[in-house]
Design an enzyme around this catalytic site. Sequence first.
Site, PDB file in Angstrom:
ATOM      1  N   HIS A   7       1.840  10.874  -2.411  1.00 22.08           N
ATOM      2  CA  HIS A   7       0.213  10.901  -1.596  1.00 22.08           C
ATOM      3  C   HIS A   7      -0.361  12.224  -1.733  1.00 22.08           C
ATOM      4  CE1 HIS A   7      -1.635   9.091   2.368  1.00 22.08           C
ATOM      5  NE2 HIS A   7      -2.253   8.970   1.201  1.00 22.08           N
ATOM      6  N   HIS A  49       0.779  -1.251   0.141  1.00 23.44           N
ATOM      7  CA  HIS A  49       0.135   0.044   0.051  1.00 23.44           C
ATOM      8  C   HIS A  49       1.030   1.218  -0.025  1.00 23.44           C
ATOM      9  CE1 HIS A  49      -2.229   3.043   2.206  1.00 23.44           C
ATOM     10  NE2 HIS A  49      -3.212   2.839   1.244  1.00 23.44           N
TER      11      HIS A  49
END
Length: 602
Positions: A165, A119
């Site tokens: 991100h 992830h």
Amino acid sequence: MSKQTYRVCFCFRRRFRLAATEAPPPVKAMFNNYSDNGVMNVDHFHRFLVEVQKQEKASLEDAQAIMHSTAHIFHRRGFNLETFFKYLLGESNSAFDTNRSVHHDMNAPLSHYFIFTGHNSYLTGNQLSSDCSDVPIIQALHKGVRVIELDIWPNSTKDDVHVLHGGTLTTPVELLKCLKSIKQHAFTASEYPVVITLEDHLTTDLQAKVAKMVHDTFGDMLFTPDTEVLPEFPSPDTLKRRVMISTKPPKEYLKSQETKASGNASQKENDEAWGGEIPSFKSRSAEFKDDFEEEDEEDYQDDSAPAYKNLIAIHAGKGKGGLDDWLTVDPDKVRRLSLSEQELEKAAKTHGQQIVRFTQRNILRVYPKDICFDSSNYNPLFGFCFRFTQRNILRVYPKGIRFDSSNYNPLVGWMHGAQMVAFNMQGYGRSLWVMQGMFKANGGCGYVKKPDILINNESIFDPRVQLPCKMVLKVTVYMGEGWYYDFSHTHFDAYSPPDFYTRVGIAGVPADTIMKRTKAIEDNWIPAWNEDFEFSLTVPELALLRIEVHEYDMSEKDDFGGQACLPISELRQGIRAVPLHNQKGEKYKSVKLLMHFDFDFV
């Protein structure tokens, strides 16, 4: 290594005598039973392998080969007690055979396997402010991770693609650099397929640019389906050394930012330096706050980025509606559904068996004889062959408030059939140790065949229902060694040698999950516990053996002394050495335990 001195105060010192490593009494008794006049010859050793180590297929030649492979401790006449004890603690006698190659059936569709899944694979640290880099991607691939996640965004000038991100302070890295690193390192640890999951936040022109990057980088390594949507996933064996893309079908870029999740980043299950206890699935609350969730797939036809659309081998998306709609099985196509850990935990309370059915549902597919996968399935009366195939892939990912890159209990996903349980590989703690333990299985190739209870369509497995005991695992913790060589003499206690104890238990379905512990042995670098434990297992196919060593501290938190996590399905019986690992899962040079394992099937 005869004496060791500790400074207690300015003018006073304590001196401790250090004993040499020696075989514990049960091992001495075992040696006496399989030796004659203090010597264990090849015949004795062969009988020991068959009767104690449960290596029923071992031949006399195998016993001889093992003895010769340990020539540095082997005496011409055979093992004496000292050399036999050294053999037991050696790498060739490990509880887990690290030399064992891939041995699961690798010809089933991808959806029949648990897949080692990362992830936010590009992050070097926390989820808010760490650097984005290709280095953690390379590290993950070298550890056998098969699913790499990349969040792709336009750069500041909107003319190139960065990986970062979104909505945080993380520094970006170029997508092309990540793709090239994946190509170079994809098959270092395993030759089975790598899946790149793309979280796409791009305009259609940048999607086209990504399509060209991917094609130019991977070339013939890239697997693209012949049809727009796969009717069935290919097998890992047919996809060896291939790269697949998984993402949502393209649609217009949404400039609005995702709502940021709020919450307390300090997790109760990570309140200790070496990682808190794995949270129990039975005790978790169903309430949760909104997470960074995948956007729902909409019913639309968008041909504005056909090259990008054609990249997609595994289509992702939830579709419209709620859980009942998300978990509907389409008989004509396969797809990947993503749920956050909180969504899964909440759904499991009301739709547990429906989730298992979604990942388990077998559709009867009929094929002409000339494309039969297995001639044994050929029906001469009707002139066709048939196969039952598992349809969909379920991916679970960490909740958005895990800013510290911590993880959750992976068993919650696995026992509901989730093939892709996505983890923050840059973190550490007990949950990650369990993840690493699971994927030690099957030669560490990153694909572990799901047990029959999660594939068989005759019944739907319910993780909450306690089944009858299938197996009793008997464990003896004899002793441990190696800390003296791998740690400074004041690492655990500034005033005396360490007081070690061992925790041993099971990670599995709720009925099987348990931890027990030995007594603490005071002031000893080579603790000998000689304690027995038993574990009743209802679903041994999903069980992992957890082992931890800690140093007891009366005034502060106990210190971490090593850990190991091993799949029960590949645990070797008999007296075995168990190498221990640090918090990141890296094996210590010297630290190990000597243990005994035995299975009683009910």
